[in-house]
Design an enzyme around this catalytic site. Structure first.
Site, short mmCIF file in Angstrom:
data_model
loop_
_atom_site.label_atom_id
_atom_site.label_comp_id
_atom_site.label_asym_id
_atom_site.label_seq_id
_atom_site.Cartn_x
_atom_site.Cartn_y
_atom_site.Cartn_z
N THR A 39 0.80 -1.22 0.00
CA THR A 39 0.00 0.00 0.00
C THR A 39 0.83 1.27 0.00
O THR A 39 1.99 1.28 0.44
CB THR A 39 -0.90 0.01 1.25
OG1 THR A 39 -1.62 1.23 1.35
CG2 THR A 39 -0.07 -0.15 2.52
N TYR B 35 -1.76 0.84 10.62
CA TYR B 35 -1.97 0.06 9.40
C TYR B 35 -0.74 0.13 8.51
O TYR B 35 -0.24 -0.90 8.03
CB TYR B 35 -3.19 0.58 8.66
CG TYR B 35 -3.34 0.06 7.25
CD1 TYR B 35 -3.72 -1.26 7.01
CD2 TYR B 35 -3.10 0.88 6.15
CE1 TYR B 35 -3.85 -1.75 5.73
CE2 TYR B 35 -3.23 0.40 4.86
CZ TYR B 35 -3.62 -0.91 4.65
OH TYR B 35 -3.74 -1.40 3.36
#
Length: 292
Positions: free
Chosen positions: A103, A127
């Site tokens: 990501t 995250y």
């Protein structure tokens, strides 16, 4: 090529299954019932016996609840870091190429230049830290691997920005949408196609493993993305631009999520997709679902 996919119901996993069938690729997928990624030790014990005749292993699973990771970082780390590390070690021991999706959240979102795969990560959120740790674990496993960082994923499945905007847009005449976070919306179907192309190349000994970026173009803001969604869906919704600071979330979002995808095209011949074409396809699929 015979592919084993970790994950079955997520956006990318769903598109991998669909695209593999269209291409005549033999693909099996494992869901949580077969392999519980919240228990990395179970992955280590069970995965070798589940490989079967697979020639490539793709991890299309992740803890994607970005804000929830702020209050349960250990759980996010088990799914996003420890489990992928176990997968990569199993793949390395079996001599299989391993592909892993990461990501834009591994970067701090500073500046305005597109991030290259060689830029130094500095995640802002739990995250992002869990995904960066997963990348490190995959690299340290020592096998042939490819890490594909992507951003702003959308499809007709699951929860995503497109579906949220459509739901809100049916009930409201105007919406406040963040305009100072910039990135590339990416169709899950395009990610699936890129993964299968990369998998085939690595299986055949073509292309180099490593870390690559893949995101839709052109870059836009969340507000710009929302306007395009409403325009193409025929919804008369006014988009009022706000700053990210005016829409606080438990996990900070990167302001600059632009990804430089040059090396992926150079190494594998995979160009950035136009996310507007992907958006049209998703809207058409959602319309078909509503009429059936």
């Amino acid at each position: 090529m015979r592919v084993l996919v970790l994950g079955r119901s997520g956006q990318v996993a769903t598109e991998l299954t669909r695209l593999a069938a269209a291409r005549g690729i033999a693909l099996r997928s494992l869901d949580r019932a077969a392999l519980d990624l919240s228990q990395p030790q179970a992955v280590r014990r069970a995965l070798p016996g589940l490989l079967g005749d697979a020639q490539v292993l793709i991890n299309a699973t992740a803890w994607t609840a970005v804000d929830a990771a702020e209050t349960d970082e250990p759980a996010a780390a088990r799914v996003n870091a420890e489990a992928p590390g176990e997968m990569a070690r199993v793949a390395a021991a079996a001599g299989l190429p391993f592909l892993h999706v990461s990501t834009d959240y591994v970067f701090d979102g500073s500046g305005t230049a597109a991030w290259t795969p060689d830029d130094t990560p500095a995640p802002l959120s739990a995250y992002g830290r869990s995904k960066l740790a997963g990348e490190t674990a995959v690299r340290e496993a020592g096998g042939v691997h490819a890490i594909l960082r992507t951003s702003w994923v959308f499809s007709a499945q699951g929860g995503n920005f497109v579906k949220t905007m459509l739901r809100l847009g049916r009930d409201r005449a105007a919406l406040n949408v963040v305009a100072d976070q910039i990135g590339g919306p990416t169709p899950a179907a395009a990610i699936a196609a890129a993964l299968l192309d990369m998998a085939l190349a690595l299986h055949q000994g073509r292309g180099a493993g490593g870390t690559y970026h893949f995101a839709g173009g052109p870059d836009t803001s969340w507000a710009g993305f929302a306007r395009e969604i409403f325009a193409r869906a025929g919804l008369p919704v006014r988009v009022d631009e706000i700053a990210g600071a005016d829409w606080p979330t438990p996990a900070p979002r990167p302001g600059n999520s632009r990804l430089d995808c040059t090396t992926l095209e150079q190494e594998f011949g995979i160009a950035r997709p136009d996310w507007r074409d992907g958006l049209d396809q998703v809207l058409a699929e959602l319309a078909r679902k509503e009429t059936t």
